[in-house]
Motif scaffolding. Structure first.
Motif, PDB file in Angstrom:
ATOM      1  N   ARG A  23       0.830  -1.204   0.000  1.00  0.00           N
ATOM      2  CA  ARG A  23       0.000   0.000   0.000  1.00  0.00           C
ATOM      3  C   ARG A  23       0.862   1.250   0.000  1.00  0.00           C
ATOM      4  N   SER A  25       1.369   5.347   0.891  1.00  0.00           N
ATOM      5  CA  SER A  25       1.159   6.034   2.163  1.00  0.00           C
ATOM      6  C   SER A  25      -0.261   6.554   2.343  1.00  0.00           C
ATOM      7  N   ASP A  26      -0.997   6.736   1.236  1.00  0.00           N
ATOM      8  CA  ASP A  26      -2.382   7.202   1.334  1.00  0.00           C
ATOM      9  C   ASP A  26      -3.386   6.053   1.267  1.00  0.00           C
ATOM     10  N   GLY A  27      -2.899   4.811   1.382  1.00  0.00           N
ATOM     11  CA  GLY A  27      -3.776   3.657   1.460  1.00  0.00           C
ATOM     12  C   GLY A  27      -4.115   2.983   0.150  1.00  0.00           C
ATOM     13  N   ALA A  29      -3.960   0.525  -2.745  1.00  0.00           N
ATOM     14  CA  ALA A  29      -3.385  -0.810  -2.901  1.00  0.00           C
ATOM     15  C   ALA A  29      -2.637  -0.909  -4.224  1.00  0.00           C
TER      16      ALA A  29
END
Length: 308
Positions: A23, A25-27, A29
């Motif tokens: 992932r 850093s902002d989530g 995937a």
């Protein structure tokens, strides 16, 4: 990191290829793939818009033959990584800086996978823009090669300054996530006939690329969004102010490449003490996917640069 889907049969790479999920850093995937067939270092392939891991299996074979492992990833918005627009077929990103989050997560995943150092970079097309920015910001690579780098887009050059007005106007009118003119949801390799395509002279490779998207629609991507074009244009202009690079760098562009602006590839690197640019005679936009003789020129120059 958890295992991710991976088509080893489509990739046609060296033994041991696999993919994992990571992932940003902002989530977001991201799917990261690797062929750990080598101990002399790892080539990080920053691939282009619309591309995906499996496309570089045969390139990984060439690097494995000289002792180099290979890793690449699906950028956000393409391949099997998270699509960041409601329409999963549109190539979209809100800000080109978001790709740097992907690059950081990619390198971190490569470290966790235990792939050998030193690292080397190949930045192809859009990956050339992402890669040059990452290089400036401290990407930990020993040497870099750029392949048809997107430091200028041919179609936009013919429209300037109208292109700027069009792209800025699209954002104001709420059309930022609309397809760019003359593009749609269909992947280029399925929409475009082989004759007249801008990627390769090699019909067998063209058919191979078509088979990927036909086998798994998740690998396909249509045209870019208006916002993607606007952000790309801004980033390419900013990259033109790069006067030095931190490591030995070779930029190559085909004499038959109409996708990117050849002059920018030559002029951007002209001031680099540690860099140079070369033309690949007869190559279209994708020298790593070209006819065997042309492909061999690109690969031999790349390997020689890494090993020098």
């Amino acid at each position: 990191m958890e295992p991710a889907p991976f088509h080893s049969d489509l990739a046609d790479g060296p033994d041991g290829g696999s993919a994992v999920w990571t992932r940003a850093s902002d989530g977001v995937a991201l799917r990261v793939g690797a062929w750990p067939a080598g101990s002399a270092g790892t080539v990080l392939i920053f691939n282009g818009r619309t591309e995906y891991i499996e496309k570089y299996g045969r390139v990984a074979r060439d690097f494995a033959a000289v002792g180099l492992a290979t890793a690449t990833c699906d950028w956000r918005g393409q391949g099997m990584s998270d699509r960041v627009a409601t329409d999963r077929h549109i190539g979209h990103v809100a800000d080109f800086a978001d790709y740097q989050k992907d690059a950081a997560a990619f390198v971190e995943a490569v470290r966790k996978m235990g792939l050998p150092e030193p690292y080397y970079l190949i930045g192809h097309s859009m990956g050339g823009a992402i890669g040059l920015r990452a290089l400036i910001q401290g990407l930990p690579v020993k040497k870099a090669v750029f392949s048809g780098p997107m430091w200028g887009i041919g179609a936009l050059k013919t429209l300037d300054p109208l292109a700027t007005l069009l792209l800025e106007g699209a954002a104001i009118l709420g059309m930022g996530v609309a397809y760019a003119p003359a593009t749609n949801a269909k992947s280029y390799v399925l929409k475009q006939a082989f004759k007249g395509n801008g990627l390769t002279h090699d019909s067998a490779t063209w058919a191979w690329l078509q088979s990927h998207v036909r086998t798994d629609d998740r690998l396909g991507l249509g045209g870019p969004s208006m916002t993607w074009l606007r952000e790309a244009k801004r980033e390419m202009a900013a990259l033109g102010q790069t006067h030095q690079v931190p490591c030995p760098t070779l930029a190559m562009v085909g004499t038959d490449d109409t996708i990117v602006v050849q002059d920018n590839v030559l002029s951007y690197s002209a001031t680099w003490d540690k860099g140079r640019a070369e033309m690949i005679d007869g190559a279209r936009h994708e020298p790593m996917m070209e006819a065997p003789a042309i492909r061999e020129v690109f690969m031999s120059k790349t390997i020689a640069h890494f090993q020098a």
